[in-house]
Enzyme design. Structure first.
Site, PDB file in Angstrom:
ATOM      1  N   GLY A  44      45.180 -37.374 -35.959  1.00 37.55           N
ATOM      2  CA  GLY A  44      44.532 -38.112 -37.043  1.00 37.55           C
ATOM      3  C   GLY A  44      45.502 -38.745 -38.004  1.00 37.55           C
ATOM      4  N   HIS A  60      14.744 -56.947 -49.672  1.00 40.12           N
ATOM      5  CA  HIS A  60      14.720 -56.924 -51.142  1.00 40.12           C
ATOM      6  C   HIS A  60      14.036 -55.645 -51.621  1.00 40.12           C
ATOM      7  CE1 HIS A  60      14.391 -58.369 -55.258  1.00 40.12           C
ATOM      8  NE2 HIS A  60      13.119 -57.949 -55.252  1.00 40.12           N
TER       9      HIS A  60
END
Length: 483
Positions: free
Chosen positions: A43, A457
């Protein structure tokens, strides 16, 4: 005859960070035999000392901010105490779980993982010292992904106890009462916002006259206002001269917090100033790991401290590729992912390229910054005439309901073709919103497409639609100043 512990493989990858492990997985997907060599943990910096642990702590800062602003939502709450040890343990769990995920992917793809220090003997051979044995790996193609490390400028006293890099800051067991941060780039600002939110007195020193000097100027100026309102101090256009320990006699004779251990002397406008703090964090950037003797002996071409590669991620040494932080440029995990993939695909005979204008960047302060493509200044340098659209989040219904009114969306559009060239966002969830603009830049989408595309929305992403509309003089929720 080869020793029993020697390995022969198609692809050998030196470094198991974002570029390395992605390259390994992609090579395995393409049917290649792969050996991945990593000295520490899989990692790399991102997962273990960078992106993931800092974002874990920034969630603590977000929680603290919600409590501090709770009265706005009709809730009277106060922070009684911050249990930093619990926050630290949570960070450790997040990192461990993420790392275990990468380890399981490596195992699932039957990639040979060698945990040890790899020494490049020649372009086709790596010696790996695991601690128990020495393994010699022979390969057809070598991919170097050894990453970067914190850059420590030559400042007298920088090696004193209490002077930290980002690595040490993430391992603090207690919250410092006061902190001076050297550097107002992404790393410095994220730590400044994080520690300020949990009660640390934070001052940021920056050599340039602006924060985030590599980002859009307007974005930086607006974020600076927000961070100052939060109580973070800034000294811009200054140069650090030295760091010293505070002596006991100074603590007695001067008005000083008894917790302060260090003082930092800096100069700006021909005036020297001293600040005192419990800790000092040096966040002056990172440098590529290109200085090991084996890499030097390999004869790699080095430019500006990084391994030079062509568009295929190939170095000047045949059969040797490099990707990620070690090749310089923008030191971003997602860019390293892409470079690792491009490197291994080209090593295996595929013709793959990377468009660096489509690389998004994110700063996880509160509010966040996210950008992609080119801005106004870069367009001017390239001689491109542009239209600029802008929409303030204080006019966005969703931002108002969230109490996140700071910030705006800006888009840069080619005046002739109408194609979106870039975008900049300052605001809540900017790192999530930027992918819409990244897709637009990647595909060469025209601004009118986004301006006419239905957005749900209320959402923050409507601000992107409105900014594209503004560039064309047709924003609905903004008085248009363009024809």
């Amino acid at each position: 005859m080869a020793a029993s512990n020697d390995l022969n493989t198609n692809i050998a990858i030196l470094g198991g960070g974002p570029a390395g492990y992605v390259a390994a997985i992609r090579a395995a997907q393409l049917g290649a035999e792969v050996v991945l060599i990593e000295e520490k943990e899989l990692g790399g910096v991102c997962l273990n000392q960078g992106c993931i642990p800092t974002k874990s702590f920034l969630k603590n800062a977000e929680a603290a901010h919600l409590v501090q602003t709770s009265k706005e939502y009709g809730i009277d709450a106060k922070i009684q105490a911050v249990d930093w040890h619990s926050a630290w343990l949570r960070k450790e769990r997040v990192v461990k779980n993420s790392r275990m995920g990468v380890e399981s992917l490596i195992a699932a793809h039957k990639i040979i993982l060698l945990k040890g220090r790899g020494y490049v003997e020649n372009p086709r051979e790596i010696r790996v010292e695991t601690g128990q044995e020495s393994v010699r790996v022979s390969c057809r193609h070598l991919i170097i992904t050894v990453g970067s490390e914190p850059l420590l400028p030559k400042i007298p006293g920088i090696d004193l106890p209490g002077v930290l890099t980002s690595n040490e800051a993430l391992e603090l067991k207690e919250i410092p009462r006061s902190l001076v941060i050297v550097g107002a780039g992404v790393i410095g600002l994220e730590f400044a916002d994080m520690f300020n939110s949990i009660g640390t007195k934070v001052t940021v020193l920056e050599m340039e006259n602006s924060i985030l000097p590599k980002e859009d100027r307007e974005i930086g100026e607006e974020l600076l206002k927000v961070l100052k309102r939060k109580g973070i101090g800034f000294k811009l256009g200054v140069q650090v001269k030295k760091i010293e320990e505070i002596k006991e006699i100074e603590e007695i004779n001067e008005i000083s917090d008894h917790q302060d251990q260090l003082k930092i002397l800096f100069e700006g406008n021909r005036k020297e100033t001293v600040l005192k703090a419990e800790k000092i964090l040096v966040a002056a950037g990172r440098r590529s790991r290109t200085y090991s003797s084996d890499l030097i002996a390999l004869g790699l071409e080095i430019e500006h401290g990084a391994i030079a590669v062509n568009e295929k991620m190939a170095t000047n040494v045949p059969g040797v590729y490099a990707a990620g932080d070690v090749i310089g440029g923008k030191l971003l995990a997602h860019l390293a992912y892409a470079e690792g993939r491009v490197a291994v695909e080209n090593a295996l005979g595929r013709e793959t390229r990377l468009n660096y204008d489509t690389v998004p960047t994110c700063t996880y302060t509160h509010p966040e910054i996210a950008t992609v493509g080119i801005g106004e200044e870069e367009a001017a340098k390239r001689g491109i005439k542009v239209l600029v659209g802008r929409f303030e989040l204080r006019h966005n219904s969703r931002a108002m309901t969230l109490g996140e009114r700071d910030g705006f969306v800006k888009v840069v559009v080619d005046r002739e073709s109408g194609v979106i060239l870039g975008g900049q966002i300052l605001g809540s969830q900017a790192s999530e919103m930027i992918s819409e603009l990244t897709l637009a830049v990647t595909l060469g989408v025209k601004a009118e497409i986004i301006a006419e595309m239905m957005h749900p929305h209320p959402t923050l992403s409507e601000a992107i639609m409105e900014a594209c509309g503004d560039a064309l003089g047709r924003s609905i929720h903004k008085v248009n100043e363009k024809n």
